[in-house]
Design a protein around this motif. Structure first.
Motif, PDB file in Angstrom:
ATOM      1  N   SER A 272       0.834  -1.215   0.000  1.00  0.00           N
ATOM      2  CA  SER A 272       0.000   0.000   0.000  1.00  0.00           C
ATOM      3  C   SER A 272       0.866   1.262   0.000  1.00  0.00           C
ATOM      4  O   SER A 272       0.384   2.350  -0.271  1.00  0.00           O
ATOM      5  N   GLN A 273       2.172   1.113   0.275  1.00  0.00           N
ATOM      6  CA  GLN A 273       3.073   2.268   0.261  1.00  0.00           C
ATOM      7  C   GLN A 273       3.651   2.519  -1.128  1.00  0.00           C
ATOM      8  O   GLN A 273       4.408   3.454  -1.320  1.00  0.00           O
ATOM      9  N   TYR A 274       3.316   1.651  -2.091  1.00  0.00           N
ATOM     10  CA  TYR A 274       3.933   1.765  -3.407  1.00  0.00           C
ATOM     11  C   TYR A 274       2.909   2.180  -4.464  1.00  0.00           C
ATOM     12  O   TYR A 274       1.696   2.128  -4.234  1.00  0.00           O
ATOM     13  N   ASP A 275       3.435   2.574  -5.628  1.00  0.00           N
ATOM     14  CA  ASP A 275       2.580   3.065  -6.712  1.00  0.00           C
ATOM     15  C   ASP A 275       2.627   2.116  -7.895  1.00  0.00           C
ATOM     16  O   ASP A 275       3.571   1.333  -8.045  1.00  0.00           O
ATOM     17  N   ILE A 276       1.631   2.270  -8.752  1.00  0.00           N
ATOM     18  CA  ILE A 276       1.650   1.576 -10.039  1.00  0.00           C
ATOM     19  C   ILE A 276       2.956   1.982 -10.731  1.00  0.00           C
ATOM     20  O   ILE A 276       3.335   3.138 -10.703  1.00  0.00           O
ATOM     21  N   GLY A 277       3.655   1.015 -11.316  1.00  0.00           N
ATOM     22  CA  GLY A 277       4.941   1.343 -11.941  1.00  0.00           C
ATOM     23  C   GLY A 277       6.116   0.994 -11.056  1.00  0.00           C
ATOM     24  O   GLY A 277       7.254   1.033 -11.492  1.00  0.00           O
ATOM     25  N   ASP A 278       5.828   0.662  -9.797  1.00  0.00           N
ATOM     26  CA  ASP A 278       6.899   0.233  -8.906  1.00  0.00           C
ATOM     27  C   ASP A 278       7.140  -1.269  -9.059  1.00  0.00           C
ATOM     28  O   ASP A 278       6.185  -2.045  -9.185  1.00  0.00           O
ATOM     29  N   LEU A 279       8.395  -1.651  -9.030  1.00  0.00           N
ATOM     30  CA  LEU A 279       8.767  -3.065  -9.026  1.00  0.00           C
ATOM     31  C   LEU A 279       9.614  -3.304  -7.778  1.00  0.00           C
ATOM     32  O   LEU A 279      10.639  -2.652  -7.598  1.00  0.00           O
ATOM     33  N   VAL A 280       9.124  -4.222  -6.912  1.00  0.00           N
ATOM     34  CA  VAL A 280       9.858  -4.520  -5.680  1.00  0.00           C
ATOM     35  C   VAL A 280      10.496  -5.896  -5.826  1.00  0.00           C
ATOM     36  O   VAL A 280       9.824  -6.856  -6.222  1.00  0.00           O
ATOM     37  N   ILE A 281      11.777  -5.987  -5.537  1.00  0.00           N
ATOM     38  CA  ILE A 281      12.500  -7.255  -5.653  1.00  0.00           C
ATOM     39  C   ILE A 281      13.112  -7.600  -4.297  1.00  0.00           C
ATOM     40  O   ILE A 281      13.822  -6.790  -3.704  1.00  0.00           O
TER      41      ILE A 281
END
Ligand SMILES: [Mn+2]
Length: 455
Positions: free
Chosen positions: A30-39
């Motif tokens: 919920s802290q991230y936006d569309i377009g974010d990729l978390v690895i």
């Protein structure tokens, strides 16, 4: 030999459910936006000697977000078709490898039993990553864990200008997601606390068994073997950190781990050892006389440390700065040492961080966060000011006094020569005050004298 102690343990808690992992991931994402990729990558296997590896333990962040504990795993989280996707890459099924190394859940198993939406073979991870990087705007990855991931991300960033000009795609920035995960890990959920409580119970019992088996002439490694033996017997995965078992002057060496000396009846043994259960650590220190009876000098030091520890535990309350237990412990230790004639300075002088004499005999902090890591994550001074304690935080409280007569830098008072005492418990902060997870580990002088040598 351990059966009675084993039967006295509480039932081990159930594994953390898929629903709980899902909820964690949602809160994190919920802290991230569309377009974010978390690895988030697992840690590599490391070699101990030819064909032999160290027992494998994955990265705590991966354990926290999915509970996946096998090597060669990578979690990628991204937004697709209007929802977040948790995509885990795992070691594929491979009969030959499984004959040698053990069964694997594989891709299908991962999808069935873990909180993920997609799974693929770890053989394909870099290929998928290259595609995902083309659409990503910001990449969130901790560098230095998987060098191939790092180089692919950097290559994608380098290509971004050309790509973006032509196609409007390609990542524009890299960030480390660790701090956001750390903020979550710092506040433990009920399920995590249950796990920590179990690790604490097994560890407490292990210390008690070691106390009972202590007798004149026992070796440090024998005390160690009882403790670590019960960690395993009790159903944990073993030690959370290498055990410290030091008697006599070894008790005055903070991170002593050689554990090979023989103990004499006039010595104190200091034992700092904790088990790990489902990734969660316990961290306990107890100090007891080999003979089973404190000498007057040993008792004097022990009483000061115990008083400091109890007052520091009482300072583990919602709204207090995290370092208040440390300040309370320091003050109590200094007062005690003035009373015993070890320190001749005034209380304020003794507490001075540079010129105070307290530092000679107490040279470490009073605690640290505890969780999936023994020294758990979480910034102590966000924005430079001490963090205030909140319900759900777990910290250790571990004051000590160390009179190393071997030290050339100080004149050790003869009466206390080679007495090292540390007392450490694990404390959960709650709305109702401190909840000591390791409460069942004996620590009063009366309890210790009753138990030591009783086996
Ligand atoms: Mn500790």
């Amino acid at each position: 030999m351990f059966d009675e102690a084993f039967k006295a343990l509480p039932e081990s808690p159930q594994a953390i459910s898929v629903e709980i992992y899902r909820e964690r991931q949602q809160r994190f994402l919920s802290q991230y936006d569309i377009g974010d990729l978390v690895i988030v990558s697992s840690l590599p296997v490391s070699t101990r000697s030819n064909d032999v590896h160290y027992p494998y333990r994955s990265s705590s962040d991966l354990l926290y977000l999915v509970g996946w504990s096998e090597p060669n795993a990578t979690l990628m989280m991204y937004h697709q078709d209007e929802q977040w996707v948790s995509h885990l890459f795992v070691q594929p099924k491979d009969t030959l490898k499984e004959i040698w190394e053990g069964r694997r859940p594989g891709v299908e198993g991962a999808l069935r039993g873990w909180a993920i939406d997609r799974a693929d073979s770890s053989d394909d991870v870099y290929q998928h990553l290259e595609q995902l990087l083309e659409q990503a705007v910001r990449v969130h990855v901790r560098s230095g864990v998987d060098s191939v991931v790092d180089s692919l991300v950097i290559a994608a960033i380098e290509k971004r200008d050309r790509k973006r000009q032509q196609l409007g795609s390609g990542p524009i920035s890299i960030e480390d997601p660790s701090q956001r995960i750390a903020e979550m890990r710092l506040r433990k959920s009920d399920a995590e606390i249950e796990h920590m409580r179990f690790a604490a119970e097994v560890s407490s019992k292990a210390h008690e068994l070691a106390m009972a088996a202590t007798k004149d002439g026992i070796h440090e490694f024998q005390i160690q073997s009882i403790i670590e033996g019960f960690f395993v017997y009790g159903g944990t995965s073993g030690w959370a950190y290498p055990s410290i078992v030091g008697c006599g002057e070894n008790a005055t060496i903070l991170h002593y781990t050689v554990n090979n000396a023989q103990c004499n009846s006039n010595e104190i043994v200091l034992v700092d050892a904790g088990a790990e259960y489902q990734g969660y650590a316990a961290d306990i220190t107890r100090s007891w006389p080999i003979s089973g009876v404190f000498s007057d000098a040993q008792r004097e030091v022990y009483e000061v440390v115990l008083e400091a520890q109890e007052k520091a535990i009482d300072a583990c309350r919602v709204g207090n700065p995290y370092n208040m237990p440390h300040e309370v412990a320091r003050r109590t230790l200094a007062e005690g040492l003035i009373r015993l004639g070890v320190i001749s300075q005034s209380l304020d002088e003794a507490l001075d961080p540079n010129t105070g004499e307290l530092r000679r005999w107490y040279m470490h902090n009073t605690g640290h966060w505890l969780g999936l890591d023994v020294h758990d994550v979480g910034i102590y001074k966000p924005d430079g000011t001490p963090r205030l304690l909140e319900a759900g935080m777990v910290l250790t409280v571990e004051p000590g006094l160390y009179f190393g007569a071997w030290r050339p830098d100080v004149d050790c008072p003869e009466r206390y020569a080679n007495i090292g005492i540390r007392i450490e418990d694990d404390v959960l902060v709650t709305e109702d005050g401190p909840d000591v997870l390791t409460h069942s580990c004996p620590k009063t002088i009366a309890d210790i004298e009753r138990i030591v040598g009783s086996a």
